[in-house]
Design a protein around this motif. Sequence first.
Motif, PDB file in Angstrom:
ATOM      1  N   LEU A   1      41.886   9.671   2.595  1.00 29.35           N
ATOM      2  CA  LEU A   1      43.062   8.996   3.154  1.00 29.35           C
ATOM      3  C   LEU A   1      42.723   8.060   4.310  1.00 29.35           C
ATOM      4  N   ARG A   2      41.614   8.322   5.047  1.00 26.85           N
ATOM      5  CA  ARG A   2      41.293   7.464   6.181  1.00 26.85           C
ATOM      6  C   ARG A   2      41.089   6.004   5.758  1.00 26.85           C
ATOM      7  N   PRO A   3      40.266   5.746   4.716  1.00 25.62           N
ATOM      8  CA  PRO A   3      40.160   4.347   4.269  1.00 25.62           C
ATOM      9  C   PRO A   3      41.497   3.790   3.784  1.00 25.62           C
ATOM     10  N   VAL A   4      42.278   4.639   3.152  1.00 24.27           N
ATOM     11  CA  VAL A   4      43.594   4.187   2.683  1.00 24.27           C
ATOM     12  C   VAL A   4      44.452   3.789   3.878  1.00 24.27           C
ATOM     13  N   TYR A   5      44.389   4.621   4.956  1.00 25.44           N
ATOM     14  CA  TYR A   5      45.167   4.336   6.157  1.00 25.44           C
ATOM     15  C   TYR A   5      44.706   3.024   6.797  1.00 25.44           C
ATOM     16  N   ARG A   6      43.375   2.851   6.855  1.00 20.80           N
ATOM     17  CA  ARG A   6      42.854   1.611   7.421  1.00 20.80           C
ATOM     18  C   ARG A   6      43.269   0.418   6.571  1.00 20.80           C
ATOM     19  N   TRP A   7      43.245   0.593   5.275  1.00 21.87           N
ATOM     20  CA  TRP A   7      43.642  -0.493   4.361  1.00 21.87           C
ATOM     21  C   TRP A   7      45.110  -0.861   4.576  1.00 21.87           C
ATOM     22  N   LEU A   8      45.930   0.182   4.746  1.00 21.46           N
ATOM     23  CA  LEU A   8      47.361  -0.066   4.974  1.00 21.46           C
ATOM     24  C   LEU A   8      47.572  -0.808   6.301  1.00 21.46           C
ATOM     25  N   LYS A   9      46.820  -0.409   7.337  1.00 19.25           N
ATOM     26  CA  LYS A   9      46.929  -1.099   8.620  1.00 19.25           C
ATOM     27  C   LYS A   9      46.493  -2.560   8.494  1.00 19.25           C
ATOM     28  N   ALA A  10      45.401  -2.814   7.753  1.00 19.68           N
ATOM     29  CA  ALA A  10      44.917  -4.178   7.562  1.00 19.68           C
ATOM     30  C   ALA A  10      45.941  -5.019   6.807  1.00 19.68           C
ATOM     31  N   LYS A  11      46.559  -4.404   5.768  1.00 21.03           N
ATOM     32  CA  LYS A  11      47.586  -5.121   5.011  1.00 21.03           C
ATOM     33  C   LYS A  11      48.772  -5.461   5.910  1.00 21.03           C
ATOM     34  N   ARG A  12      49.166  -4.509   6.747  1.00 18.86           N
ATOM     35  CA  ARG A  12      50.272  -4.747   7.660  1.00 18.86           C
ATOM     36  C   ARG A  12      49.906  -5.838   8.673  1.00 18.86           C
ATOM     37  N   ALA A  13      48.651  -5.822   9.146  1.00 21.86           N
ATOM     38  CA  ALA A  13      48.198  -6.843  10.084  1.00 21.86           C
ATOM     39  C   ALA A  13      48.207  -8.228   9.438  1.00 21.86           C
ATOM     40  N   ASP A  14      47.772  -8.311   8.176  1.00 20.26           N
ATOM     41  CA  ASP A  14      47.801  -9.593   7.471  1.00 20.26           C
ATOM     42  C   ASP A  14      49.229 -10.073   7.278  1.00 20.26           C
ATOM     43  N   SER A  15      50.131  -9.112   7.024  1.00 16.48           N
ATOM     44  CA  SER A  15      51.546  -9.480   6.865  1.00 16.48           C
ATOM     45  C   SER A  15      52.105 -10.045   8.176  1.00 16.48           C
ATOM     46  N   LEU A  16      51.729  -9.423   9.289  1.00 14.90           N
ATOM     47  CA  LEU A  16      52.164  -9.933  10.590  1.00 14.90           C
ATOM     48  C   LEU A  16      51.556 -11.309  10.869  1.00 14.90           C
ATOM     49  N   ALA A  17      50.292 -11.498  10.480  1.00 18.12           N
ATOM     50  CA  ALA A  17      49.645 -12.798  10.681  1.00 18.12           C
ATOM     51  C   ALA A  17      50.365 -13.881   9.884  1.00 18.12           C
ATOM     52  N   ALA A  18      50.794 -13.533   8.647  1.00 17.91           N
ATOM     53  CA  ALA A  18      51.542 -14.499   7.831  1.00 17.91           C
ATOM     54  C   ALA A  18      52.862 -14.869   8.509  1.00 17.91           C
ATOM     55  N   ARG A  19      53.517 -13.871   9.118  1.00 15.25           N
ATOM     56  CA  ARG A  19      54.765 -14.142   9.825  1.00 15.25           C
ATOM     57  C   ARG A  19      54.493 -15.028  11.048  1.00 15.25           C
ATOM     58  N   ALA A  20      53.383 -14.748  11.759  1.00 13.57           N
ATOM     59  CA  ALA A  20      53.031 -15.564  12.930  1.00 13.57           C
ATOM     60  C   ALA A  20      52.779 -17.012  12.520  1.00 13.57           C
ATOM     61  N   GLU A  21      52.181 -17.210  11.349  1.00 15.36           N
ATOM     62  CA  GLU A  21      51.933 -18.571  10.865  1.00 15.36           C
ATOM     63  C   GLU A  21      53.248 -19.322  10.661  1.00 15.36           C
ATOM     64  N   GLN A  22      54.250 -18.618  10.208  1.00 14.87           N
ATOM     65  CA  GLN A  22      55.564 -19.238  10.043  1.00 14.87           C
ATOM     66  C   GLN A  22      56.157 -19.629  11.398  1.00 14.87           C
ATOM     67  N   PHE A  23      55.963 -18.763  12.386  1.00 16.39           N
ATOM     68  CA  PHE A  23      56.436 -19.092  13.733  1.00 16.39           C
ATOM     69  C   PHE A  23      55.735 -20.356  14.252  1.00 16.39           C
ATOM     70  N   VAL A  24      54.446 -20.467  13.973  1.00 14.77           N
ATOM     71  CA  VAL A  24      53.694 -21.649  14.404  1.00 14.77           C
ATOM     72  C   VAL A  24      54.248 -22.900  13.741  1.00 14.77           C
ATOM     73  N   GLN A  25      54.548 -22.801  12.434  1.00 16.80           N
ATOM     74  CA  GLN A  25      55.095 -23.951  11.712  1.00 16.80           C
ATOM     75  C   GLN A  25      56.407 -24.431  12.320  1.00 16.80           C
ATOM     76  N   HIS A  26      57.186 -23.477  12.840  1.00 19.57           N
ATOM     77  CA  HIS A  26      58.461 -23.828  13.462  1.00 19.57           C
ATOM     78  C   HIS A  26      58.323 -24.056  14.975  1.00 19.57           C
ATOM     79  N   LYS A  27      57.051 -24.102  15.458  1.00 20.87           N
ATOM     80  CA  LYS A  27      56.726 -24.351  16.867  1.00 20.87           C
ATOM     81  C   LYS A  27      57.332 -23.310  17.813  1.00 20.87           C
ATOM     82  N   ASN A  28      57.497 -22.098  17.289  1.00 20.87           N
ATOM     83  CA  ASN A  28      57.934 -20.982  18.125  1.00 20.87           C
ATOM     84  C   ASN A  28      56.668 -20.244  18.568  1.00 20.87           C
ATOM     85  N   PHE A  29      55.971 -20.854  19.549  1.00 18.59           N
ATOM     86  CA  PHE A  29      54.634 -20.386  19.886  1.00 18.59           C
ATOM     87  C   PHE A  29      54.637 -19.030  20.598  1.00 18.59           C
TER      88      PHE A  29
END
Length: 560
Positions: A36-64
């Motif tokens: 489960l530890r690698p699974v947990y790390r994988w889930l955290k990485a996926k969540r982090a990538d999802s947050l990064a994608a959301r941050a990219e949208q904020f950048v596009q809208h200049k909400n820095f």
Amino acid sequence: MNEGSRRRRFDREKKRRRMAVWAAFFALSLTSLVVLRPVYRWLKAKRADSLAARAEQFVQHKNFLEAANTYRAALQLDPLGYRPLQGAARLATRLNHSEALGLWDQVVRRPQAIAADREERAAALLQATELPAAAVAIDQLLKQNPDTNALLLASRYSERTGSEARALEYARIAVTRAPQDQNAQARLAEVLAASPKVAERAEAREILWAVAAKNGTDRRSAIESLARSPDLTINEQRKVLDQFRKLEPFTVTDALLAADLHLKMQPENAAVIYDDMVATWGAKAKLEVAQWLNAHQQFDRALSLVGPQEGSFELLLTRLDALAAEQRWDEIDIALSRKDLSFNPVVVEAFRARLIRAQHSSLDAPMHWNQALALAGNDSSKLRWLGAFAEQSGADEIALRAFQRLAQSPGDPSLALAGQQRLAAKMHDIAASRTIAEKTLALHADDPNAQNRVAYYDLLLEKNVSANTTKAKELVAKYPDRLEFRVTAALAFLRQHDAGTALAQFQGPPIEWAKTPPSWRAVYAAALRGNEREDAARDIIVTIPMDKLSSEERALIEAK
């Protein structure tokens, strides 16, 4: 078997079964943790990538701000995640934050890193003026079959470090490899536009007009570069103004450049143009407009725009510059004494020194200059400011010391040496000028300007005359339009007692000698006198302010 024996045997069996159950449970738990530890790390990485994608949208809208907070949350989940690191590094670079370089260092260490990441890191190093690290990064890019972006970075680095010839070479290679790349065309035009050669500046304008005609990402910068060109005809100036009207959004930079064009075209309307800029942009972009007014010596207008109670340090510094230009020393004293401001102490001491000197209390001025220099320490940004301010204020010795200390900073040797060169020339110290020119040449061996300066000073000092004559002839053959190089060649032939060939260096289109440096006129007058054209030599000599010449240059035109 009696009842007691059976019970003991039963209890032993029960205990063994219980131990077996617990052993199985622990084994299962351990296995689960391992799985489960690698699974947990994988889930955290996926969540982090999802947050990064959301941050990219904020950048596009200049909400820095939201973008920065979201990237921060992503990196808390996955500190070494490639996408969060890359996005955060790009945002920090865009906002010119100091964390950018550390983030890019992490990005390029990730196995997913590509050449574009290394290029962006090199660009960030250039932006932060980390020139030694930028040199290493760009050199590595050039060794790996460089693409257009790497060549453009090499061009920018070369220009930044004073090697204009190499900057042009890299820009031309980039355009040759990618003739349709607008970034490469814009870069080549930028380098050519700064050339002292009329033909190269004309080539720059041709490229810029072509880029401006297309609706690409570099259209705005091309129009702005055209507006800065000193060679525009009246029709071209009108054409640039028409291009500005079509830009969306129309920024304060565009407005200031357009105003400069209007001033060239309608100097009689200067007052209206200045007042219109203040009325239209003074509230939206006070700092930019105030600095522009100071540059145009509109100090009263700048002071009306930036009041004495202004809280911004940069605005107050702009106000102090205007007050100093107007010699309103008492108001400077009041401004420096404000208790509600935390002025940079280097600025305070430097202005105190300038104030005291202006009030003819010169004994205390050196104390404040020395204090400013001590407070600047080895901080390159403070030394850059202090050197420039002291030079502007006529405190040449302090300026020279600031630039000498700045030269020890690995990121600023070219700027520091250029400052020292100006001051040594102002002090007419040819030996010092030669030493500084030699250091500059050691940094930029291929720079023809540095080569020419060393040859000129050597020839004034009558050193290595034969070798420097050869070098001067080579430079003139390669750059026949550079009058400065022809002056050095003329001096070389004078040192070899060949006055006829010395004078021949000035053949060609008429030269407006009144607009040339006094030292160039001295060499020309010496060539005329060497050819027994005494009247023509005297006509030139009377235009030369002798206090602007070194003793070696004066000796060239002294009557034999």
